[in-house]
Design a protein around this motif. Structure first.
Motif, mmCIF file in Angstrom:
data_model
loop_
_atom_site.group_PDB
_atom_site.id
_atom_site.type_symbol
_atom_site.label_atom_id
_atom_site.label_comp_id
_atom_site.label_asym_id
_atom_site.label_seq_id
_atom_site.Cartn_x
_atom_site.Cartn_y
_atom_site.Cartn_z
ATOM 1 N N VAL A 8 0.810 -1.227 0.000
ATOM 2 C CA VAL A 8 0.000 0.000 0.000
ATOM 3 C C VAL A 8 0.846 1.281 0.000
ATOM 4 C CG1 VAL A 8 -1.911 1.292 1.070
ATOM 5 C CG2 VAL A 8 -1.950 -1.202 1.109
ATOM 6 N N ALA A 9 2.036 1.257 0.582
ATOM 7 C CA ALA A 9 2.907 2.447 0.506
ATOM 8 C C ALA A 9 3.091 2.793 -0.984
ATOM 9 C CB ALA A 9 4.249 2.154 1.164
ATOM 10 N N PRO A 10 2.825 4.039 -1.369
ATOM 11 C CA PRO A 10 2.694 4.319 -2.800
ATOM 12 C C PRO A 10 3.963 4.151 -3.635
ATOM 13 C CG PRO A 10 2.430 6.337 -1.480
ATOM 14 C CD PRO A 10 2.455 5.190 -0.526
ATOM 15 N N THR A 164 1.535 1.885 -19.058
ATOM 16 C CA THR A 164 2.879 2.466 -18.951
ATOM 17 C C THR A 164 3.154 2.772 -17.480
ATOM 18 O OG1 THR A 164 2.175 4.765 -19.105
ATOM 19 C CG2 THR A 164 2.595 3.608 -21.200
ATOM 20 N N ILE A 165 4.345 3.286 -17.237
ATOM 21 C CA ILE A 165 4.687 3.652 -15.854
ATOM 22 C C ILE A 165 3.770 4.757 -15.324
ATOM 23 C CG2 ILE A 165 7.083 2.893 -16.046
ATOM 24 C CD1 ILE A 165 7.854 5.905 -16.263
ATOM 25 N N ALA A 166 3.132 5.512 -16.219
ATOM 26 C CA ALA A 166 2.201 6.553 -15.752
ATOM 27 C C ALA A 166 1.001 5.925 -15.045
ATOM 28 C CB ALA A 166 1.746 7.412 -16.927
ATOM 29 N N ASP A 167 0.504 4.792 -15.565
ATOM 30 C CA ASP A 167 -0.594 4.093 -14.887
ATOM 31 C C ASP A 167 -0.144 3.572 -13.523
ATOM 32 O OD1 ASP A 167 -2.772 3.854 -17.109
ATOM 33 O OD2 ASP A 167 -0.906 3.270 -18.087
ATOM 34 N N CYS A 168 1.086 3.067 -13.465
ATOM 35 C CA CYS A 168 1.596 2.509 -12.199
ATOM 36 C C CYS A 168 1.648 3.592 -11.124
ATOM 37 C CB CYS A 168 2.983 1.902 -12.407
ATOM 38 S SG CYS A 168 3.013 0.585 -13.644
ATOM 39 N N THR A 169 2.169 4.752 -11.491
ATOM 40 C CA THR A 169 2.265 5.849 -10.516
ATOM 41 C C THR A 169 0.881 6.338 -10.108
ATOM 42 O OG1 THR A 169 4.409 6.523 -11.376
ATOM 43 C CG2 THR A 169 3.154 8.196 -10.179
ATOM 44 N N LEU A 170 -0.006 6.493 -11.098
ATOM 45 C CA LEU A 170 -1.343 7.019 -10.780
ATOM 46 C C LEU A 170 -2.128 6.040 -9.910
ATOM 47 C CD1 LEU A 170 -3.189 9.440 -11.232
ATOM 48 C CD2 LEU A 170 -4.088 8.285 -13.272
ATOM 49 N N GLN A 171 -2.040 4.746 -10.221
ATOM 50 C CA GLN A 171 -2.793 3.781 -9.414
ATOM 51 C C GLN A 171 -2.197 3.648 -8.016
ATOM 52 O OE1 GLN A 171 -5.637 1.846 -7.964
ATOM 53 N NE2 GLN A 171 -5.859 2.440 -10.106
ATOM 54 N N ALA A 172 -0.881 3.766 -7.892
ATOM 55 C CA ALA A 172 -0.266 3.761 -6.551
ATOM 56 C C ALA A 172 -0.814 4.921 -5.725
ATOM 57 C CB ALA A 172 1.252 3.852 -6.676
ATOM 58 N N ALA A 173 -0.988 6.074 -6.378
ATOM 59 C CA ALA A 173 -1.555 7.243 -5.689
ATOM 60 C C ALA A 173 -3.007 7.003 -5.316
ATOM 61 C CB ALA A 173 -1.434 8.472 -6.580
ATOM 62 N N PHE A 174 -3.784 6.441 -6.246
ATOM 63 C CA PHE A 174 -5.211 6.212 -5.985
ATOM 64 C C PHE A 174 -5.395 5.193 -4.847
ATOM 65 C CE2 PHE A 174 -8.018 7.731 -9.732
ATOM 66 C CZ PHE A 174 -7.329 8.930 -9.816
ATOM 67 N N GLN A 175 -4.551 4.144 -4.831
ATOM 68 C CA GLN A 175 -4.692 3.176 -3.732
ATOM 69 C C GLN A 175 -4.410 3.858 -2.384
ATOM 70 O OE1 GLN A 175 -3.530 -1.354 -2.859
ATOM 71 N NE2 GLN A 175 -1.732 -0.043 -2.893
ATOM 72 N N PHE A 176 -3.389 4.708 -2.367
ATOM 73 C CA PHE A 176 -3.067 5.387 -1.097
ATOM 74 C C PHE A 176 -4.196 6.347 -0.715
ATOM 75 C CE2 PHE A 176 -0.009 7.876 1.695
ATOM 76 C CZ PHE A 176 0.148 6.842 2.604
ATOM 77 N N ALA A 177 -4.846 6.941 -1.714
ATOM 78 C CA ALA A 177 -6.011 7.795 -1.430
ATOM 79 C C ALA A 177 -7.127 6.954 -0.798
ATOM 80 C CB ALA A 177 -6.493 8.470 -2.708
ATOM 81 N N ARG A 178 -7.360 5.764 -1.328
ATOM 82 C CA ARG A 178 -8.395 4.901 -0.734
ATOM 83 C C ARG A 178 -8.019 4.556 0.700
ATOM 84 N NH1 ARG A 178 -8.156 2.917 -6.052
ATOM 85 N NH2 ARG A 178 -6.802 1.157 -5.604
#
Ligand SMILES: N[C@@H](CCC(=O)N[C@@H](CS)C(=O)NCC(=O)O)C(=O)O
Length: 210
Positions: A8-10, A164-178
């Motif tokens: 979970v850590a982004p 791409t890596i852009a999805d990886c970064t964005l989803q890591a952020a969204f999971q941390f938001a959840r």
């Protein structure tokens, strides 16, 4: 190689999503994931500080015992060693676009989300800072709006037709938001669609726990 992470850590999640995407695309990156428990403060113990003097995750330990201590540097290194499937574009302009969107996701979404979480209900036990949370809540919609517009034509992934890596970064952020109960405004409907579809993929399910 060892990759030191915590769920979970982004920033660790960003690298773990990248690795899952690469594996699904057939890349054979040999490494072992090693947990460092952030809730227990293991990242500040001498053993981990010898890997990363900043006491943070992720860390990639190479076979010669040296370390890479920045998530994007880790991804770029692995991508150069294992270029297929390409996760940072396949020509000069494509690579520039992917990096551009990834930076927007990191600086415009992950960074504000992380600051809001740590300023309100920090899993590391940091003291609340309401003014900081309010500031970053004000900043967040700008990048969300830019990303939402990029997805508007029905793009499946945030930087184009493939992950791409852009999805990886964005989803890591969204999971941390959840995790931290930071609302991503649902009126960004293209982002909501991207989030739902991205998370429904087996690759994402294997990494995400929230
Ligand atoms: N710029 C670094 C940031 C690393 C970072 O902040 N990691 C967080 C987890 S997402 C961490 O280890 N925090 C523990 C702490 O600050 O004690 C990167 O991209 O790898």
């Amino acid at each position: 190689m060892n990759l030191y992470v915590f769920p979970v850590a982004p920033n660790p999640t960003k690298v773990r999503l990248y690795l899952a995407e690469k594996a699904a695309g057939g890349a054979k990156i040999q490494l072992a994931e090693v947990m460092v428990d952030l809730r227990e403060g293991e990242q500040k113990r001498p053993e981990h500080l010898s890997r990363n003097p900043f006491g943070k995750l992720p860390v990639l330990e190479l076979d010669d015992g040296t370390h890479l201590i920045e998530s994007l540097a880790i991804i770029e290194y692995l991508e150069e060693c294992h270029p297929d499937p390409p996760m940072i574009g396949s020509d000069a302009m494509d690579r520039a676009r992917v990096r551009e969107v990834e930076r927007i996701a990191e600086l415009g979404v992950l960074f504000p989300v992380a600051h809001i979480v740590h300023a309100t209900n920090s899993p590391l036990g940091l003291a609340p800072i309401p003014e900081m949370a309010a500031y970053f809540r004000g900043v967040l919609p700008r990048a969300l709006g830019v990303l939402d517009r990029l997805l508007a034509p029905g793009r499946p992934f945030v930087a184009g037709d493939r992950p791409t890596i852009a999805d990886c970064t964005l989803q890591a952020a969204f999971q941390f938001a959840r995790f931290g109960k930071v609302e991503i405004d649902p009126s960004f409907e293209n982002l909501a669609r991207w989030d739902r579809d991205y998370r429904a993929r087996p690759v994402a399910k294997a990494v995400l726990s929230l």
